[in-house]
Design an enzyme around this catalytic site. Structure first.
Site, PDB file in Angstrom:
ATOM      1  N   ARG A  35      49.908   2.074 -90.396  1.00 38.74           N
ATOM      2  CA  ARG A  35      49.239   2.238 -91.703  1.00 38.74           C
ATOM      3  C   ARG A  35      50.227   2.148 -92.857  1.00 38.74           C
ATOM      4  NH1 ARG A  35      47.913   8.696 -90.860  1.00 38.74           N
ATOM      5  NH2 ARG A  35      49.927   9.097 -89.866  1.00 38.74           N
ATOM      6  N   SER A 115      58.503   7.735 -73.349  1.00 36.72           N
ATOM      7  CA  SER A 115      59.008   6.545 -74.048  1.00 36.72           C
ATOM      8  C   SER A 115      60.531   6.530 -74.149  1.00 36.72           C
ATOM      9  CB  SER A 115      58.381   6.439 -75.433  1.00 36.72           C
ATOM     10  OG  SER A 115      58.658   7.612 -76.157  1.00 36.72           O
ATOM     11  N   LYS A 166      46.508  15.661 -68.812  1.00 33.64           N
ATOM     12  CA  LYS A 166      47.834  16.192 -68.455  1.00 33.64           C
ATOM     13  C   LYS A 166      48.572  16.708 -69.680  1.00 33.64           C
ATOM     14  CE  LYS A 166      50.214  12.733 -70.256  1.00 33.64           C
ATOM     15  NZ  LYS A 166      51.272  12.786 -71.225  1.00 33.64           N
ATOM     16  N   SER A 229      58.913  15.662 -72.963  1.00 34.08           N
ATOM     17  CA  SER A 229      57.501  15.624 -73.336  1.00 34.08           C
ATOM     18  C   SER A 229      57.263  16.469 -74.585  1.00 34.08           C
ATOM     19  CB  SER A 229      56.635  16.146 -72.180  1.00 34.08           C
ATOM     20  OG  SER A 229      55.425  16.646 -72.694  1.00 34.08           O
ATOM     21  N   ARG A 230      56.634  15.836 -75.589  1.00 36.85           N
ATOM     22  CA  ARG A 230      56.376  16.577 -76.838  1.00 36.85           C
ATOM     23  C   ARG A 230      55.360  17.692 -76.601  1.00 36.85           C
ATOM     24  NH1 ARG A 230      55.884  11.268 -79.240  1.00 36.85           N
ATOM     25  NH2 ARG A 230      54.204  11.180 -77.728  1.00 36.85           N
ATOM     26  N   ASN A 231      54.403  17.449 -75.698  1.00 38.35           N
ATOM     27  CA  ASN A 231      53.407  18.489 -75.414  1.00 38.35           C
ATOM     28  C   ASN A 231      54.059  19.701 -74.761  1.00 38.35           C
ATOM     29  OD1 ASN A 231      50.655  17.371 -76.141  1.00 38.35           O
ATOM     30  ND2 ASN A 231      51.577  15.664 -75.039  1.00 38.35           N
TER      31      ASN A 231
END
Ligand SMILES: NC(=O)C1=CN([C@@H]2O[C@H](COP(=O)(O)OP(=O)(O)OC[C@H]3O[C@@H](n4cnc5c(N)ncnc54)[C@H](OP(=O)(O)O)[C@@H]3O)[C@@H](O)[C@H]2O)C=CC1
Ligand SMILES: O=C(CO)COP(=O)(O)O
Length: 770
Positions: A35, A115, A166, A229-231
């Protein structure tokens, strides 16, 4: 197969950028948009072969709307790489896309794909899931490399649910680790989480096995065990006492588990699903409970059995413990007419789930019951089965089947039809069946799935929010069909032993009669051919045809040598040869049959048969007697006989007495050519029987043929799964494909897939290109 050359990636975050890197290193031209980009969305997407959606779930619908407004056509393949669930209607990312792009092929990319590791060049694997095999193959090809292994599957729904759910569990595991609760607690949490994921999957109608693949268990493990993992980081930080806002600011990237947990909590409360971990995570994120309370609450739940359906003899008991519980949720399957006409035994193939047959289906079946073909026989069998069930109770109230499921016939009520979306004609049978399924979905506490082989009805069901599936109980994944061959790399002295002793003991897993190419590992151009003998786990040489050839036909390539070996072995009673036009399968089978019957006299007759399906438009009424009427359908076999008996060379030169030759054999009762229609009910002893074009038969029809085999009969099934004229089967559900897979473990059967065309360069090129 079309090759993707240009890819447009929407989303310039961590994942979009890593996907761009993967594609660029495979030589694709990649354009990326977000964006904030200066380049326009239209310029990014124009002429691209792949449109890859890698924005966060929060922005997916609005970006998809912007793309739809551009009206750029439906040529490009969508790849959905977002992991999340929409809060309105619980739609997955690819469903949000298909709502807006119903005509475009849509694929899902998901797997254990942190990633950062991938952008560092570390190895990883992923899944491309799609109902569109071709699209999946194009995307697979575009991404696959020696450090990024790409698998395909046909369950986009299960693939996406695994990826979305997950993230929620990773937050919970982050909390668990942040509180230093140890490895036992973490393992218990992840294992029970799998049960919770499966429960959601069962609710939406996803395939259980998908959750045990890369996009399910694989991604669960990656995200729950890696601090990348960001989570996970969000959960960990919450356990340290940080607020959610502070945690999200600190990670400065998307943590999809936050919104997904809230969507799941809503699903659990509205639909009565038991999702304790997701509910706790949602409460924690909304600051309604503390991390410690969340864990305490999970531990203080009612005591219960891990395995809910213990001691029941159902298929789910063979699965790992944690999945038994979610499978306890029964589903209602509404069966369409075409499913029962395809396989009357479908009534017994839905385990202990409930089955519904709309009354419209009974009426449709009634219309076919006088037909003299397979469809008529199946219609009569269904009527007999349903009539038999009447002795167990009223079909309208429902009778219990042996597996425990209920079967009932449901009448079509006026109110059902009134609920159909406007635009669907109430008096069409398909829509009446759809109306019953929709009404049941609303009345039922359990998931309702319409099972139909009609693609358009599945699309209509999807459009009305009803889950629909193809009937796949006898489907084999054609792209993974057993080829019948393998290569084995051996030391030079092992090859010498094989040659000297006429065989070699072989360790390793092979199928009985699998054709093996033994390759010298020090000199790859040095190879020997053999066949695996399962009885003593040895590879033995192929049967050597006479120097003159088999009925003067010589094998022209390795696959044909393998095929002839199976055809000439009298101990092998069933041979399947699959190959595209021009690979020589029918010619080899006919040559071997003539040799066995006329030269060796091992069989009393060569019987060649093929199902009658006109190619292209039917010719209508044909004059003449039976033989004359059948001639157009039997001509391909006669062409092969001409070629063999006339001793034709590859230039097509033939002696003038050729017709006499095969008719002589028929006169001597050594050869018979007849349509399959006449096989039913007969016993066929000591014959070499070839069924050509067997891809046009249903599994049920093939069973009818194979069970006709009398003492000493050999049956050869040949066909090309890409040239199907029967509208009721496809490459994966036809009888030939079915037999190849079902018989691959049997010592009396052998199979070869022939790939190389030998007819002419034009025939070969056409078979590949068209
Ligand atoms: N990172 C990973 O390892 C993996 C991530 N995924 C999934 O991919 C998706 C993207 O993740 P990732 O790239 O890591 O996240 P990032 O936070 O790094 O990037 C998010 C991207 O989405 C865009 N975006 C966010 N909100 C909106 C909105 N409302 N409208 C338009 N665009 C928006 C952002 O635009 P802008 O740049 O303008 O802010 C940015 O381009 C997520 O669903 C994630 O679960 C899947 C596999 C691996
Ligand atoms: O999906 C991912 C790994 O497969 C990325 O996970 P996070 O979004 O938690 O970093």
């Amino acid at each position: 197969m079309q090759e993707a050359k240009v890819a447009a990636i929407l989303g310039a975050g961590a994942w979009g950028t890593t996907l761009a890197q993967l594609l660029r290193s495979n030589g694709l031209e990649v354009r990326q948009w977000s964006r904030r980009s200066e380049t326009s969305l239209a310029a990014t997407l124009a002429e691209a072969d792949l449109w890859i959606m890698a924005v966060s779930m929060a922005g997916l619908a609005s970006v998809a709307d912007q793309v739809a407004a551009l009206q750029l056509g439906d040529r490009a393949i969508w790849v959905s790489a977002t992991k999340g669930l929409a809060d309105l209607g619980w739609r997955t990312p690819s469903q949000v896309l298909s709502d807006r792009f119903p005509l475009q092929p849509i694929t899902v990319l998901s797997g254990p794909n942190l990633s950062k590791e991938i952008s560092q060049g570390l190895p990883a694997a992923t899944v491309i899931a799609s109902r569109d095999r071709h699209a999946a193959a194009v995307v697979q090809q575009a991404f696959a490399s020696d450090r990024f292994r790409v698998y395909t599957n046909r369950d986009p729904l299960g693939t996406e649910l695994g990826g979305a759910l997950k993230n929620v569990i990773a937050i919970a595991v982050g909390v668990c680790d942040g509180l230093c609760l140890g490895a036992n607690a973490r393992s218990a949490l992840v294992t029970r989480a799998l049960a919770e994921i499966l429960r959601v999957g069962a609710y939406f109608g996803a395939r259980t096995e998908t959750f045990f693949g890369l996009s399910g268990l694989g991604d669960l493990l990656a995200t729950c065990t890696s601090p990348l993992s960001r989570n996970y980081q969000v959960g960990f930080r919450l356990a340290q006492g940080e607020s959610l806002a502070a945690a999200l600011t600190a990670i400065a990237a998307t943590a999809e588990g936050v919104s997904t947990a809230r969507v799941l909590a809503q699903l659990a409360s509205r639909e009565g699903l038991e999702l304790p971990i997701a509910a706790c995570v949602a409460e924690l994120l909304d600051n309604r409970i503390s991390p410690t309370t969340a864990i305490e609450r999970l531990m203080a739940r009612d005591l219960k059995a891990e395995l809910v359906r213990e001691n029941q003899n159902v298929a789910s008991n063979t699965l790992p413990l944690a999945i038994a519980e979610p499978l306890a949720m029964k589903k209602t399957y509404v069966l369409d007419t075409n499913v029962l006409l395809h396989d009357p035994m479908a009534l017994f193939r839905f385990e202990d789930n409930d089955l519904v047959i709309p009354i419209t289906v009974i009426e449709e079946i009634d219309r076919f019951k006088k037909d003299l073909n397979e469809r008529g026989r199946n219609a009569r069998q269904i009527s007999r089965l349903l009539d038999g069930f009447r002795s167990k109770g009223h079909l309208i109230e429902g009778i219990t089947l042996d597996h425990g499921g209920k079967l009932r016939v449901v009448m079509l009520e006026k109110t059902f039809l009134e609920q159909l979306p406007s635009g669907l004609i109430a008096n069409a049978n398909d829509n009446a069946i759809l109306a019953v399924a929709l009404a049941l979905q609303q009345q039922n506490g359990q998931p309702t799935i319409l099972v139909t082989k009609d693609t358009n009805l599945r699309i209509k069901a999807d459009a009305t929010g009803l889950c629909a599936e193809d009937y796949e109980s006898d489907k084999i994944d054609f792209s993974e069909l057993y080829s019948g061959t393998a290569e084995v790399y051996l030391a030079p002295d092992q090859l010498q032993v094989f040659r000297r002793e006429g065989g070699l003991d072989l360790s390793g897993e092979f199928f009985p009669n699998q054709a093996l190419t033994l390759v010298d590992e020090t000199n790859l151009s040095h190879t020997l051919l053999g066949r695996y003998r399962a009885s003593d786990r040895r590879v033995v040489p192929l049967i050597q045809p006479p120097k003159m050839g088999i009925s003067r036909i010589h094998a022209r390539n390795r696959e044909q040598q393998f095929a002839l070996d199976l055809l000439l072995d009298d101990n092998i009673q069933l041979v399947t040869l699959v190959g595209k036009a021009g690979t020589g399968k029918t010619l080899l089978a006919v040559a071997a049959g003539l040799h066995k019957v006329a030269d060796e006299r091992h069989f009393s007759r060569l019987l060649v048969s093929r199902p009658i399906f006109p190619m292209g438009r039917d010719l209508g009424f044909l004059p003449g007697d039976l033989q004359e009427k059948l001639a157009p359908w039997m001509q391909p076999i006669i062409d092969n006989l001409d070629f063999i008996l006339g001793g034709a060379n590859n230039n097509g030169d033939r002696p003038s007495n050729k017709q006499q030759n095969y008719q002589d054999l028929m006169g001597m009762n050594l050869l018979q050519i007849e349509p399959l229609t006449y096989i039913r009910g007969r016993s066929i002893p000591r014959q070499f029987m070839i069924v050509d074009e067997a891809q046009n038969l249903t599994p049920h029809e093939i069973k009818t043929i194979l069970t006709r085999a009398g003492e000493g009969t050999k049956i050869v099934l040949t066909g090309d799964a890409y040239q199907i004229d029967n509208p009721y089967v496809d490459a994966s559900s036809n009888g030939l494909t079915y037999v190849v897979e079902k018989f691959k473990n049997e010592a009396i059967a052998g199979h070869i897939t022939l790939e190389r065309g030998e007819r002419s360069p034009l025939a070969e090129l056409s078979a590949n290109l068209l």
